[in-house]
Enzyme design. Structure first.
Site, PDB file in Angstrom:
ATOM      1  N   HIS A  15      44.153  44.755  36.563  1.00 52.30           N
ATOM      2  CA  HIS A  15      45.691  44.318  36.640  1.00 52.30           C
ATOM      3  C   HIS A  15      46.909  45.149  36.062  1.00 52.30           C
ATOM      4  CE1 HIS A  15      44.376  40.444  38.485  1.00 52.30           C
ATOM      5  NE2 HIS A  15      43.362  40.697  37.528  1.00 52.30           N
ATOM      6  N   ARG A  17      50.032  45.051  37.549  1.00 52.24           N
ATOM      7  CA  ARG A  17      51.419  44.338  38.028  1.00 52.24           C
ATOM      8  C   ARG A  17      52.163  45.602  38.542  1.00 52.24           C
ATOM      9  NH1 ARG A  17      48.556  39.981  37.029  1.00 52.24           N
ATOM     10  NH2 ARG A  17      48.486  39.368  35.018  1.00 52.24           N
ATOM     11  N   ASN A  41      46.973  41.429  43.446  1.00 50.20           N
ATOM     12  CA  ASN A  41      47.646  40.186  43.412  1.00 50.20           C
ATOM     13  C   ASN A  41      49.051  40.241  42.807  1.00 50.20           C
ATOM     14  OD1 ASN A  41      46.595  40.756  40.708  1.00 50.20           O
ATOM     15  ND2 ASN A  41      46.735  38.545  40.180  1.00 50.20           N
ATOM     16  N   LYS A  95      39.906  42.329  48.022  1.00 54.46           N
ATOM     17  CA  LYS A  95      39.434  41.388  47.101  1.00 54.46           C
ATOM     18  C   LYS A  95      39.920  40.022  47.766  1.00 54.46           C
ATOM     19  CE  LYS A  95      39.440  39.431  43.082  1.00 54.46           C
ATOM     20  NZ  LYS A  95      40.132  39.556  41.977  1.00 54.46           N
ATOM     21  N   ASP A 240      39.379  43.098  33.640  1.00 57.35           N
ATOM     22  CA  ASP A 240      40.135  41.870  34.063  1.00 57.35           C
ATOM     23  C   ASP A 240      41.602  42.003  32.877  1.00 57.35           C
ATOM     24  OD1 ASP A 240      41.148  39.978  35.690  1.00 57.35           O
ATOM     25  OD2 ASP A 240      39.918  38.389  34.669  1.00 57.35           O
ATOM     26  N   HIS A 244      50.639  39.591  30.503  1.00 60.40           N
ATOM     27  CA  HIS A 244      51.680  38.664  30.785  1.00 60.40           C
ATOM     28  C   HIS A 244      52.490  38.875  29.722  1.00 60.40           C
ATOM     29  CE1 HIS A 244      49.950  36.231  33.899  1.00 60.40           C
ATOM     30  NE2 HIS A 244      48.509  36.165  33.578  1.00 60.40           N
ATOM     31  N   ALA A 256      47.227  32.562  32.459  1.00 62.71           N
ATOM     32  CA  ALA A 256      45.846  32.858  32.463  1.00 62.71           C
ATOM     33  C   ALA A 256      45.883  34.448  32.362  1.00 62.71           C
ATOM     34  CB  ALA A 256      44.981  32.442  33.389  1.00 62.71           C
TER      35      ALA A 256
HETATM   36  C1  NCD Z   1      44.570  37.195  36.399  1.00 58.50           C
HETATM   37  C2  NCD Z   1      45.902  37.733  36.403  1.00 58.50           C
HETATM   38  O1  NCD Z   1      46.817  37.444  35.402  1.00 58.50           O
HETATM   39  O2  NCD Z   1      46.360  38.352  37.353  1.00 58.50           O
HETATM   40  N1  NCD Z   1      44.228  36.128  35.711  1.00 58.50           N
HETATM   41  C3  NCD Z   1      43.051  35.817  34.745  1.00 58.50           C
HETATM   42  O3  NCD Z   1      43.212  34.897  33.840  1.00 58.50           O
HETATM   43  N2  NCD Z   1      42.261  36.898  34.992  1.00 58.50           N
HETATM   44  C4  NCD Z   1      44.062  36.987  37.705  1.00 58.50           C
HETATM   45  C5  NCD Z   1      42.544  36.814  37.865  1.00 58.50           C
HETATM   46  O4  NCD Z   1      41.908  37.818  37.874  1.00 58.50           O
HETATM   47  O5  NCD Z   1      42.286  35.599  37.957  1.00 58.50           O
HETATM   48 ZN    ZN Z   2      41.431  39.728  37.601  1.00 58.72          ZN
END
Ligand code: NCD
Ligand code: ZN
Length: 335
Positions: A15, A17, A41, A95, A240, A244, A256
Protein backbone atom coordinates in the site's frame (compact mmCIF):
# COMPACT_ATOMS: atom_id res chain seq x y z
CA UNK A 1 30.28 -10.76 9.72
CA UNK A 2 27.53 -12.84 8.13
CA UNK A 3 26.04 -11.26 4.99
CA UNK A 4 23.31 -12.23 2.58
CA UNK A 5 22.64 -10.85 -0.89
CA UNK A 6 19.22 -10.65 -2.49
CA UNK A 7 18.74 -10.00 -6.20
CA UNK A 8 15.79 -7.95 -7.40
CA UNK A 9 13.64 -8.18 -4.28
CA UNK A 10 9.92 -7.73 -4.90
CA UNK A 11 7.00 -6.93 -2.64
CA UNK A 12 3.88 -8.36 -4.25
CA UNK A 13 1.36 -6.59 -1.99
CA UNK A 14 2.10 -3.01 -1.01
CA UNK A 15 0.00 0.00 0.00
CA UNK A 16 1.60 3.24 -1.16
CA UNK A 17 -1.38 5.55 -0.57
CA UNK A 18 -1.47 8.96 -2.22
CA UNK A 19 -0.51 12.61 -1.64
CA UNK A 20 1.93 13.37 1.17
CA UNK A 21 1.75 9.83 2.52
CA UNK A 22 2.78 8.50 -0.91
CA UNK A 23 5.68 10.95 -1.01
CA UNK A 24 6.80 9.80 2.43
CA UNK A 25 6.47 6.04 2.06
CA UNK A 26 7.21 5.28 -1.62
CA UNK A 27 10.94 6.13 -1.35
CA UNK A 28 11.28 3.67 1.54
CA UNK A 29 10.18 0.78 -0.68
CA UNK A 30 11.88 2.04 -3.85
CA UNK A 31 15.17 2.18 -1.93
CA UNK A 32 15.55 -1.56 -1.49
CA UNK A 33 13.09 -3.16 -3.91
CA UNK A 34 13.13 -3.68 -7.66
CA UNK A 35 9.38 -3.48 -7.75
CA UNK A 36 6.11 -3.88 -5.91
CA UNK A 37 2.52 -4.77 -6.68
CA UNK A 38 0.67 -1.61 -5.69
CA UNK A 39 -2.77 -1.97 -4.13
CA UNK A 40 -5.65 0.09 -5.57
CA UNK A 41 -7.60 0.90 -2.38
CA UNK A 42 -7.30 4.66 -2.61
CA UNK A 43 -10.29 6.93 -1.97
CA UNK A 44 -11.88 6.58 -4.50
CA UNK A 45 -10.32 3.25 -5.59
CA UNK A 46 -8.23 2.99 -8.75
CA UNK A 47 -10.79 1.72 -11.22
CA UNK A 48 -10.14 3.03 -14.72
CA UNK A 49 -7.27 3.41 -17.18
CA UNK A 50 -6.75 7.12 -16.56
CA UNK A 51 -6.56 6.57 -12.81
CA UNK A 52 -4.06 3.71 -13.12
CA UNK A 53 -1.82 5.74 -15.43
CA UNK A 54 -2.02 8.88 -13.30
CA UNK A 55 -1.40 6.96 -10.06
CA UNK A 56 1.66 5.27 -11.56
CA UNK A 57 2.97 8.67 -12.60
CA UNK A 58 2.49 10.03 -9.08
CA UNK A 59 4.36 7.02 -7.69
CA UNK A 60 7.26 7.50 -10.09
CA UNK A 61 7.35 11.21 -9.21
CA UNK A 62 7.57 10.29 -5.52
CA UNK A 63 10.58 7.97 -5.83
CA UNK A 64 14.12 9.24 -6.30
CA UNK A 65 15.24 6.80 -9.01
CA UNK A 66 13.55 5.02 -11.85
CA UNK A 67 15.00 1.61 -10.90
CA UNK A 68 11.78 0.71 -9.10
CA UNK A 69 8.79 -0.66 -10.97
CA UNK A 70 5.30 -0.13 -9.56
CA UNK A 71 3.24 -3.06 -10.86
CA UNK A 72 -0.23 -1.59 -10.97
CA UNK A 73 -3.52 -3.15 -9.94
CA UNK A 74 -7.11 -2.20 -10.58
CA UNK A 75 -9.96 -2.40 -8.07
CA UNK A 76 -12.22 -5.33 -9.04
CA UNK A 77 -15.71 -4.65 -10.34
CA UNK A 78 -17.72 -6.68 -12.84
CA UNK A 79 -15.96 -5.07 -15.82
CA UNK A 80 -16.83 -5.89 -19.43
CA UNK A 81 -14.47 -7.21 -22.08
CA UNK A 82 -14.00 -3.90 -23.91
CA UNK A 83 -12.98 -2.22 -20.67
CA UNK A 84 -10.55 -5.03 -19.76
CA UNK A 85 -8.98 -4.82 -23.21
CA UNK A 86 -8.48 -1.09 -22.80
CA UNK A 87 -6.74 -1.41 -19.44
CA UNK A 88 -4.82 -4.70 -19.77
CA UNK A 89 -1.51 -3.14 -20.87
CA UNK A 90 -1.41 -0.85 -17.84
CA UNK A 91 -1.99 -3.41 -15.09
CA UNK A 92 -0.40 -6.53 -13.65
CA UNK A 93 -3.48 -7.83 -11.84
CA UNK A 94 -6.95 -6.97 -10.56
CA UNK A 95 -7.58 -6.89 -6.82
CA UNK A 96 -10.89 -8.11 -5.44
CA UNK A 97 -12.14 -6.92 -2.06
CA UNK A 98 -15.32 -8.13 -0.41
CA UNK A 99 -17.31 -4.92 0.24
CA UNK A 100 -16.44 -3.21 3.50
CA UNK A 101 -14.07 -5.93 4.71
CA UNK A 102 -11.00 -3.69 5.19
CA UNK A 103 -9.67 -0.15 4.70
CA UNK A 104 -11.29 1.60 1.69
CA UNK A 105 -13.04 -1.47 0.35
CA UNK A 106 -16.61 -0.15 0.46
CA UNK A 107 -16.98 -0.36 -3.35
CA UNK A 108 -15.97 -4.03 -3.39
CA UNK A 109 -17.95 -7.17 -4.19
CA UNK A 110 -21.06 -7.60 -2.06
CA UNK A 111 -22.24 -10.94 -3.41
CA UNK A 112 -20.10 -13.76 -4.74
CA UNK A 113 -22.60 -14.75 -7.39
CA UNK A 114 -20.41 -16.68 -9.82
CA UNK A 115 -22.79 -16.16 -12.74
CA UNK A 116 -22.72 -12.41 -12.23
CA UNK A 117 -18.94 -12.47 -12.10
CA UNK A 118 -18.44 -15.02 -14.87
CA UNK A 119 -18.09 -12.66 -17.87
CA UNK A 120 -15.39 -10.63 -16.11
CA UNK A 121 -13.51 -13.57 -14.62
CA UNK A 122 -13.66 -15.64 -17.81
CA UNK A 123 -12.32 -12.69 -19.82
CA UNK A 124 -9.57 -12.15 -17.26
CA UNK A 125 -8.72 -15.83 -17.54
CA UNK A 126 -8.64 -15.66 -21.37
CA UNK A 127 -6.51 -12.51 -21.24
CA UNK A 128 -4.24 -13.99 -18.54
CA UNK A 129 -4.89 -11.19 -16.05
CA UNK A 130 -4.34 -12.59 -12.53
CA UNK A 131 -6.97 -12.07 -9.83
CA UNK A 132 -5.69 -11.05 -6.39
CA UNK A 133 -8.19 -11.60 -3.59
CA UNK A 134 -8.60 -10.29 -0.06
CA UNK A 135 -10.11 -13.54 1.21
CA UNK A 136 -12.20 -12.81 4.27
CA UNK A 137 -15.92 -13.17 4.98
CA UNK A 138 -17.73 -10.93 7.46
CA UNK A 139 -17.98 -13.80 9.98
CA UNK A 140 -16.29 -14.15 13.36
CA UNK A 141 -12.90 -12.46 13.05
CA UNK A 142 -10.77 -15.57 13.71
CA UNK A 143 -12.80 -17.61 11.20
CA UNK A 144 -13.11 -15.11 8.36
CA UNK A 145 -10.27 -16.44 6.23
CA UNK A 146 -11.15 -20.09 6.78
CA UNK A 147 -14.78 -19.37 5.89
CA UNK A 148 -13.60 -17.80 2.65
CA UNK A 149 -12.01 -21.09 1.48
CA UNK A 150 -15.28 -22.24 -0.08
CA UNK A 151 -15.28 -19.08 -2.22
CA UNK A 152 -11.69 -19.74 -3.33
CA UNK A 153 -12.77 -23.26 -4.22
CA UNK A 154 -15.69 -21.94 -6.25
CA UNK A 155 -13.45 -19.47 -8.09
CA UNK A 156 -10.66 -21.99 -8.66
CA UNK A 157 -12.94 -24.68 -10.06
CA UNK A 158 -15.10 -22.38 -12.21
CA UNK A 159 -12.07 -20.63 -13.73
CA UNK A 160 -9.35 -23.30 -13.78
CA UNK A 161 -7.03 -21.26 -16.01
CA UNK A 162 -7.39 -18.03 -14.01
CA UNK A 163 -4.40 -17.33 -11.76
CA UNK A 164 -5.89 -16.58 -8.34
CA UNK A 165 -3.65 -15.15 -5.64
CA UNK A 166 -4.85 -15.56 -2.07
CA UNK A 167 -3.48 -12.35 -0.56
CA UNK A 168 -1.76 -12.17 2.82
CA UNK A 169 -2.78 -15.65 3.98
CA UNK A 170 -2.82 -16.23 7.74
CA UNK A 171 -4.19 -19.73 8.27
CA UNK A 172 -3.33 -23.40 7.86
CA UNK A 173 -6.61 -23.69 5.94
CA UNK A 174 -5.27 -21.35 3.25
CA UNK A 175 -1.88 -23.08 3.16
CA UNK A 176 -3.66 -26.40 2.58
CA UNK A 177 -5.45 -24.95 -0.47
CA UNK A 178 -2.18 -24.41 -2.34
CA UNK A 179 -1.71 -28.07 -3.14
CA UNK A 180 -5.40 -28.69 -3.84
CA UNK A 181 -5.87 -26.34 -6.81
CA UNK A 182 -3.31 -25.77 -9.55
CA UNK A 183 -4.44 -22.17 -10.10
CA UNK A 184 -4.27 -20.95 -6.48
CA UNK A 185 -1.21 -19.02 -5.29
CA UNK A 186 -0.56 -16.93 -2.18
CA UNK A 187 1.30 -13.99 -0.76
CA UNK A 188 2.54 -14.02 2.83
CA UNK A 189 3.57 -10.97 4.86
CA UNK A 190 6.63 -10.89 7.09
CA UNK A 191 4.60 -10.00 10.18
CA UNK A 192 2.43 -13.09 9.72
CA UNK A 193 5.65 -15.16 9.81
CA UNK A 194 6.32 -13.81 13.31
CA UNK A 195 3.07 -12.95 15.10
CA UNK A 196 0.13 -14.77 16.56
CA UNK A 197 -2.95 -13.13 18.04
CA UNK A 198 -1.20 -13.32 21.40
CA UNK A 199 1.34 -10.74 20.25
CA UNK A 200 -1.46 -8.37 19.23
CA UNK A 201 -3.85 -8.60 22.17
CA UNK A 202 -2.47 -11.20 24.59
CA UNK A 203 -0.77 -8.63 26.79
CA UNK A 204 -1.06 -4.86 26.46
CA UNK A 205 -2.90 -4.21 23.19
CA UNK A 206 -0.47 -3.42 20.34
CA UNK A 207 -2.12 -1.13 17.78
CA UNK A 208 0.91 -1.21 15.46
CA UNK A 209 0.53 -4.99 15.11
CA UNK A 210 -3.18 -4.81 14.31
CA UNK A 211 -4.07 -5.56 10.71
CA UNK A 212 -6.53 -7.39 8.52
CA UNK A 213 -6.46 -10.29 8.37
CA UNK A 214 -5.53 -10.47 12.04
CA UNK A 215 -2.67 -12.77 13.11
CA UNK A 216 -4.03 -16.18 14.09
CA UNK A 217 -3.05 -19.26 16.14
CA UNK A 218 0.37 -20.92 16.70
CA UNK A 219 -0.56 -23.81 14.38
CA UNK A 220 -1.40 -21.29 11.65
CA UNK A 221 1.97 -19.58 12.14
CA UNK A 222 3.68 -22.97 11.83
CA UNK A 223 1.83 -23.72 8.59
CA UNK A 224 2.79 -20.32 7.11
CA UNK A 225 6.42 -20.80 8.12
CA UNK A 226 6.48 -24.28 6.59
CA UNK A 227 5.65 -22.98 3.10
CA UNK A 228 7.53 -19.68 3.29
CA UNK A 229 10.79 -21.11 4.63
CA UNK A 230 10.79 -23.81 1.94
CA UNK A 231 9.82 -21.16 -0.62
CA UNK A 232 6.94 -23.31 -1.82
CA UNK A 233 6.78 -22.48 -5.57
CA UNK A 234 3.28 -21.01 -5.22
CA UNK A 235 4.02 -18.53 -2.44
CA UNK A 236 5.52 -15.05 -2.72
CA UNK A 237 6.45 -12.31 -0.34
CA UNK A 238 3.87 -9.53 -0.13
CA UNK A 239 4.40 -7.22 2.82
CA UNK A 240 0.89 -5.73 2.99
CA UNK A 241 2.76 -2.79 4.48
CA UNK A 242 -0.17 -0.47 5.19
CA UNK A 243 0.81 2.93 6.57
CA UNK A 244 -1.63 4.94 8.65
CA UNK A 245 -0.80 8.18 10.49
CA UNK A 246 0.22 7.63 14.11
CA UNK A 247 -2.97 9.28 15.41
CA UNK A 248 -5.13 6.85 13.40
CA UNK A 249 -3.34 3.86 14.94
CA UNK A 250 -2.99 5.12 18.50
CA UNK A 251 -6.64 5.98 18.84
CA UNK A 252 -9.99 4.76 19.98
CA UNK A 253 -10.89 2.79 16.84
CA UNK A 254 -7.44 1.77 15.60
CA UNK A 255 -7.01 1.62 11.81
CA UNK A 256 -5.97 -1.81 10.47
CA UNK A 257 -2.53 -2.09 8.93
CA UNK A 258 1.06 -2.86 9.92
CA UNK A 259 3.76 -0.62 8.47
CA UNK A 260 6.73 -2.83 7.58
CA UNK A 261 8.09 -1.34 4.34
CA UNK A 262 11.36 0.02 5.78
CA UNK A 263 12.18 -3.11 7.81
CA UNK A 264 10.77 -5.93 5.71
CA UNK A 265 13.97 -7.28 4.13
CA UNK A 266 15.86 -7.05 7.42
CA UNK A 267 13.11 -8.95 9.24
CA UNK A 268 12.88 -11.57 6.50
CA UNK A 269 16.61 -12.23 6.84
CA UNK A 270 16.19 -12.57 10.58
CA UNK A 271 13.33 -15.07 10.28
CA UNK A 272 14.91 -17.16 7.51
CA UNK A 273 18.30 -17.16 9.25
CA UNK A 274 16.77 -18.15 12.56
CA UNK A 275 15.45 -21.31 10.91
CA UNK A 276 18.65 -21.91 8.89
CA UNK A 277 16.80 -21.26 5.62
CA UNK A 278 18.47 -18.12 4.24
CA UNK A 279 19.22 -19.95 1.01
CA UNK A 280 15.47 -20.09 0.25
CA UNK A 281 14.81 -16.38 0.75
CA UNK A 282 15.69 -15.44 -2.83
CA UNK A 283 12.87 -17.61 -4.19
CA UNK A 284 10.40 -16.28 -1.62
CA UNK A 285 11.27 -12.64 -2.15
CA UNK A 286 11.71 -12.54 -5.91
CA UNK A 287 12.08 -15.63 -8.09
CA UNK A 288 8.68 -17.16 -7.34
CA UNK A 289 6.94 -13.85 -8.07
CA UNK A 290 8.87 -13.39 -11.31
CA UNK A 291 7.74 -16.81 -12.47
CA UNK A 292 4.13 -16.59 -11.24
CA UNK A 293 3.50 -13.11 -12.66
CA UNK A 294 5.87 -13.42 -15.64
CA UNK A 295 7.67 -10.19 -14.74
CA UNK A 296 11.30 -9.19 -15.30
CA UNK A 297 12.20 -6.53 -12.75
CA UNK A 298 14.99 -3.97 -12.94
CA UNK A 299 18.32 -5.23 -11.64
CA UNK A 300 19.02 -4.46 -8.01
CA UNK A 301 21.43 -6.21 -5.64
CA UNK A 302 20.74 -5.76 -1.94
CA UNK A 303 23.26 -7.00 0.60
CA UNK A 304 22.22 -7.36 4.22
CA UNK A 305 24.47 -8.11 7.14
CA UNK A 306 23.92 -9.56 10.58
CA UNK A 307 24.41 -6.56 12.84
CA UNK A 308 22.08 -4.69 15.18
CA UNK A 309 19.68 -2.25 13.54
CA UNK A 310 17.54 -0.02 15.74
CA UNK A 311 14.18 0.62 14.09
CA UNK A 312 13.36 4.35 14.00
CA UNK A 313 10.49 5.52 16.22
CA UNK A 314 8.60 6.77 13.20
CA UNK A 315 8.95 7.62 9.54
CA UNK A 316 7.33 11.02 8.85
CA UNK A 317 4.61 10.37 11.40
CA UNK A 318 4.06 6.69 10.60
CA UNK A 319 5.10 4.21 13.28
CA UNK A 320 6.70 1.06 11.88
CA UNK A 321 6.44 -2.42 13.33
CA UNK A 322 9.05 -2.86 16.07
CA UNK A 323 9.63 0.91 16.44
CA UNK A 324 12.56 1.51 18.77
CA UNK A 325 13.46 -2.17 18.93
CA UNK A 326 16.65 -3.78 17.67
CA UNK A 327 16.60 -6.12 14.68
CA UNK A 328 19.37 -8.64 13.99
CA UNK A 329 19.97 -7.70 10.34
CA UNK A 330 20.63 -4.40 8.59
CA UNK A 331 20.90 -3.32 4.96
CA UNK A 332 24.58 -3.04 4.11
CA UNK A 333 24.62 -1.95 0.48
CA UNK A 334 22.44 -1.59 -2.57
CA UNK A 335 23.72 -1.73 -6.15
C1 NCD B 1 -4.86 -2.47 4.54
C2 NCD B 1 -4.90 -0.95 4.40
O1 NCD B 1 -4.74 -0.25 5.41
O2 NCD B 1 -5.05 -0.47 3.27
N1 NCD B 1 -4.99 -2.81 5.92
C3 NCD B 1 -4.61 -3.98 6.49
O3 NCD B 1 -4.88 -4.16 7.69
N2 NCD B 1 -3.93 -4.90 5.84
C4 NCD B 1 -5.91 -3.07 3.68
C5 NCD B 1 -5.79 -4.56 3.49
O4 NCD B 1 -4.91 -5.04 2.78
O5 NCD B 1 -6.61 -5.28 4.06
ZN1 ZN C 1 -3.30 -5.01 1.81
Amino acid sequence: MKTHTLLMPLDMHLHLRDGIMLENVAPLSAYSLSGALVMPNLVPPVSNVAEVVAYKERIMAAVPNDNFEPYMTLFYKNYDKAFLESVADEITSIKLYPAGITTNSEGGVSSFDIEEMRPTLQTMSDMEIPLCVHGETDGFVMDRETEFMSIYELLATNFPKLKIIMEHITTKAAVDMLDKFDNLYATITVHHLILTLDDVVGGMMQPHLFCKPIAKRPEDLDALLSVALEAHPKVMFGSDSAPHPQHAKESCGCAAGVFTAPIALQLLCEVFDQFGKLENLQDFVSDNAQRIYGICPEFKEVTLEERPFVVPANYSGVVPMYAGETLAWAIESID
